[in-house]
Design a protein around this motif. Structure first.
Motif, PDB file in Angstrom:
ATOM      1  N   UNK A  23     -47.468  18.231 -29.283  1.00  0.00           N
ATOM      2  CA  UNK A  23     -48.303  18.347 -28.082  1.00  0.00           C
ATOM      3  C   UNK A  23     -48.107  17.200 -27.189  1.00  0.00           C
ATOM      4  N   UNK A  24     -47.372  16.507 -27.588  1.00  0.00           N
ATOM      5  CA  UNK A  24     -47.303  15.021 -26.795  1.00  0.00           C
ATOM      6  C   UNK A  24     -45.668  14.625 -26.310  1.00  0.00           C
ATOM      7  N   UNK A  25     -45.665  14.005 -25.277  1.00  0.00           N
ATOM      8  CA  UNK A  25     -44.472  13.290 -24.828  1.00  0.00           C
ATOM      9  C   UNK A  25     -44.432  12.052 -25.724  1.00  0.00           C
ATOM     10  N   UNK A  26     -43.161  11.315 -25.488  1.00  0.00           N
ATOM     11  CA  UNK A  26     -43.225   9.940 -26.138  1.00  0.00           C
ATOM     12  C   UNK A  26     -43.820   9.238 -25.444  1.00  0.00           C
ATOM     13  N   UNK A  27     -44.401   8.390 -26.332  1.00  0.00           N
ATOM     14  CA  UNK A  27     -45.568   7.574 -25.740  1.00  0.00           C
ATOM     15  C   UNK A  27     -45.124   6.399 -24.865  1.00  0.00           C
ATOM     16  N   UNK A  28     -46.248   5.951 -23.993  1.00  0.00           N
ATOM     17  CA  UNK A  28     -45.820   4.722 -23.129  1.00  0.00           C
ATOM     18  C   UNK A  28     -46.826   3.520 -23.925  1.00  0.00           C
ATOM     19  N   UNK A  29     -46.225   2.343 -24.121  1.00  0.00           N
ATOM     20  CA  UNK A  29     -47.032   1.276 -24.490  1.00  0.00           C
ATOM     21  C   UNK A  29     -47.143   0.252 -23.454  1.00  0.00           C
ATOM     22  N   UNK A  74     -49.080  12.956 -21.960  1.00  0.00           N
ATOM     23  CA  UNK A  74     -48.599  11.544 -22.246  1.00  0.00           C
ATOM     24  C   UNK A  74     -49.436  10.669 -22.859  1.00  0.00           C
ATOM     25  N   UNK A  75     -49.069  10.158 -24.093  1.00  0.00           N
ATOM     26  CA  UNK A  75     -49.891   9.152 -24.564  1.00  0.00           C
ATOM     27  C   UNK A  75     -49.692   7.757 -24.040  1.00  0.00           C
TER      28      UNK A  75
END
Length: 190
Positions: A107-113, A10-11
Motif C-alpha cells: 500500500x506504499x510507494x518507496x519511502x522518502x527519508x 507516500x511514507x
C-alpha cells in the motif's frame, strides 16, 4: 492484495538531529525546517491525504515521537534540544531502516527519508552499519537538510548516503509543497 495507484501512500520518515552537538541557533534552523515540511504538506489537502509521516529525533538516544501514520492525524510533540553531547545519527538511521523493513507493504510507494542534521556523528560504528542497512532499502529519495555549518568530514559522511544535500534554511513551506507534489507525481509514474 495490492493497492491501486490512487490509494497508495507516500511514507515520509523525518530524522531530526536534536543533539547538543549543535548550537541553539542550528537546532532552531532544523526545527524550523521540520515545521516547514509539516506545514507545507498539510497546506495542500490533496498532498496531505496521500502522505504518511514518521518523526525520529536523536541526541543521546533515538526516539520515535511520531509513529508512521497519516500526516493529518499526527500529534506534534514539543521539540527540545537534547542536553547530552552525543549525536547518535547511526542509531537513528538504523531505526529508520528497521521501520522501513517492518512497516511498509504494497500500500506504499518507496519511502522518502529526510534527515535534518548538522552532520556530526558520534556513533560511527552504528553509522557505518546504517549505511549498509539503508543501501539495501529501496527509497524514492534520501535527502539531507543541513545547517550552514556542515563541512569537511561531516559533509563527506553525508555524501556517502546521498548526493542530495540541501541547506535547511532554504526549504520554505512553499518549496516543500512543490517538492512533495513532484514526488507524488514521480511515484505515481513508477
Amino acid at each position: 492484495m495490492s493497492a491501486t495507484d490512487s490509494s497508495k501512500r507516500l511514507p515520509v520518515y523525518i530524522v531530526l538531529d536534536s543533539s547538543a552537538k549543535e548550537t541553539p541557533e542550528q537546532f532552531e534552523e532544523l526545527e524550523q525546517c521540520f515545521f516547514n515540511i509539516y506545514n507545507g504538506i498539510c497546506s495542500n489537502s490533496r498532498i496531505a491525504s496521500r502522505i504518511d509521516l514518521s518523526l525520529i529525533t536523536y541526541g543521546g538516544e533515538a526516539y520515535n515521537p511520531i509513529p508512521l501514520g497519516p500526516v493529518t492525524e499526527a500529534t506534534m510533540p514539543a521539540l527540545r534540544q537534547d542536553s547530552r553531547p552525543k549525536a547518535v545519527m547511526g542509531t537513528a538511521l538504523l531505526k529508520v531502516a528497521n521501520m522501513v523493513n517492518m512497516e511498509l507493504g504494497s500500500g506504499y510507494y518507496h519511502p522518502v527519508v529526510m534527515i535534518l542534521t548538522n552532520g556530526v556523528v558520534t556513533d560511527k560504528p552504528y553509522f557505518k552499519r546504517a549505511i549498509n542497512e539503508l543501501s539495501g532499502c529501496e527509497f524514492t529519495l534520501l535527502d539531507f537538510f543541513t545547517t550552514a555549518a556542515v563541512a569537511g568530514t561531516e559533509k563527506i559522511n553525508l555524501e556517502r548516503l546521498s548526493d542530495n544535500i540541501f541547506q535547511a534554511s532554504d526549504f520554505s513551506e512553499e518549496i516543500c509543497g512543490e517538492y512533495f507534489e513532484g514526488l507524488l507525481s514521480k511515484s505515481s509514474e513508477e
